[in-house]
Design an enzyme around this catalytic site. Structure first.
Site, PDB file in Angstrom:
ATOM      1  N   GLU A  12       0.872  -1.178   0.000  1.00 32.66           N
ATOM      2  CA  GLU A  12       0.000   0.000   0.000  1.00 32.66           C
ATOM      3  C   GLU A  12       0.905   1.222   0.000  1.00 32.66           C
ATOM      4  O   GLU A  12       1.998   1.195   0.586  1.00 32.66           O
ATOM      5  CB  GLU A  12      -0.934   0.011   1.206  1.00 32.66           C
ATOM      6  CG  GLU A  12      -1.889  -1.173   1.298  1.00 32.66           C
ATOM      7  CD  GLU A  12      -2.853  -1.298   0.131  1.00 32.66           C
ATOM      8  OE1 GLU A  12      -3.101  -0.280  -0.535  1.00 32.66           O
ATOM      9  OE2 GLU A  12      -3.339  -2.410  -0.111  1.00 32.66           O
ATOM     10  N   HIS A 157      -8.490  -1.921   1.369  1.00 33.76           N
ATOM     11  CA  HIS A 157      -7.400  -2.603   0.678  1.00 33.76           C
ATOM     12  C   HIS A 157      -6.205  -2.630   1.636  1.00 33.76           C
ATOM     13  O   HIS A 157      -5.474  -1.663   1.755  1.00 33.76           O
ATOM     14  CB  HIS A 157      -7.015  -1.850  -0.607  1.00 33.76           C
ATOM     15  CG  HIS A 157      -8.011  -1.991  -1.701  1.00 33.76           C
ATOM     16  ND1 HIS A 157      -7.903  -2.926  -2.700  1.00 33.76           N
ATOM     17  CD2 HIS A 157      -9.158  -1.322  -1.948  1.00 33.76           C
ATOM     18  CE1 HIS A 157      -8.925  -2.817  -3.523  1.00 33.76           C
ATOM     19  NE2 HIS A 157      -9.701  -1.849  -3.083  1.00 33.76           N
TER      20      HIS A 157
END
Length: 242
Positions: A12, A157
Site C-alpha cells: 500500500e 485494501h
C-alpha cells in the site's frame, strides 16, 4: 515451471507514482513452498516521511495515527529485511508493475539491488486473468467472486488481507495446470484420463441455425475485405472441395 519458493506480495502506498514522490506505506508477503502455505510471512508498516493524501486513505485506511500506533519505521530501517525476504523467490503479484515499481524505487533510494537483481521471478496475476478471461473484469474483487473466495473481512485494501485473498485466487487459477502433474489435492493424471474416458462414444452434434450461419458468412466477408482476397478460413474450405 514455477520456483519452489513463492511469495504472494502486496503493498500500500501514498499514491500511484513512485517517480513523483509517492512512497511505500505497507508491505506484506506470505510464503508458499511447492504451492503450500507454510506459515512464514513478513508484514510491515512503513513511515513514508511525507503526508498521506485523503484519497489514498479512503482506499487503504492507513493514516499517520495508524502508523504511529503500529510503530512504523522508515524504509531505510526495514528495506534490507524486505530484500532478504524476497531474494530468489517467485513473486506472485496482482498488477505487478505497480508494486515492483515502488519496491525498486525504495530499494534504489537505499542503494539496494532491484527486484530483478535479487533474482526474483515475477508472476502477474492481473495479466494471467486478462489472458484467461478476455474482456471480463480482472480486479482482485472480481476474481474472488469468480472463484468463490470469501472476502467478507476485507473492509479496506490492506496488504496482508489482499495477500491472503490473492493466494487463494492464484491457487484456484493455476490448479488445472498443476493437477496434471499430480498436485496433492488436485486431479491426478490417472483421474484426468478416467474423466475423458467417461465421455459418451457418440457426441451430440448441434448444427448452426440459419441466422448463425448468415452471421458467420458476414464475418468472413469482413475478413476477406481486410486481407484483400480470401481469408485463411475460406482458403481452407476451397482446398477441401478441390
Amino acid at each position: 515451471m514455477s520456483r519452489e519458493r513463492q511469495i504472494i506480495l502486496d503493498t500500500e502506498t501514498t499514491g500511484f507514482y513512485p517517480d513523483k514522490g509517492d512512497r511505500l506505506l505497507e508491505f506484506a508477503g506470505i510464503e508458499m513452498q511447492k504451492r503450500q502455505l507454510n506459515g512464514n510471512y513478513l508484514h510491515l508498516y512503513v513511515d513514508p516521511e511525507r503526508d498521506i493524501p485523503e484519497e489514498a486513505i479512503a482506499v487503504h485506511g492507513i493514516t499517520q495515527e495508524r502508523l504511529e500506533e503500529e510503530k512504523a519505521q522508515k524504509f531505510a530501517a526495514v528495506g534490507r529485511q524486505i530484500a532478504d525476504f524476497l531474494r530468489g523467490a517467485e513473486l506472485i503479484i496482482h498488477n505487478a508493475r505497480f508494486d515492483v515499481g515502488f519496491l525498486n524505487m525504495e530499494f534504489a533510494r537505499m542503494g539496494l539491488p532491484s527486484i530483478e537483481e535479487l533474482d526474483c521471478e515475477v508472476t502477474d496475476t492481473l495479466a494471467m486473468a486478462r489472458e484467461m478471461f478476455p474482456g471480463q473484469k480482472a480486479s482482485l474483487d472480481a476474481l474472488c467472486s469468480r472463484f468463490d473466495v470469501d472476502r467478507s473481512k476485507r473492509v479496506y485494501h490492506g496488504a496482508l488481507i489482499d495477500c491472503e485473498l490473492l493466494a487463494e485466487v492464484y491457487l484456484a487459477m493455476t490448479r488445472g495446470q498443476f493437477s496434471l502433474m499430480g498436485e496433492e489435492g488436485g486431479e491426478t493424471v490417472k483421474e484426468a484420463v478416467n474423466i475423458v474416458s467417461q465421455r459418451p462414444a457418440q457426441l451430440k452434434v448441434l448444427l448452426a441455425s440459419t441466422e448463425e450461419a448468415a452471421e458467420h458468412e458476414a464475418y468472413l466477408d469482413g475478413l476477406d475485405k481486410a486481407v484483400g482476397g480470401n481469408c485463411v478460413w475460406r482458403e481452407m474450405l476451397s482446398s477441401e472441395h478441390l
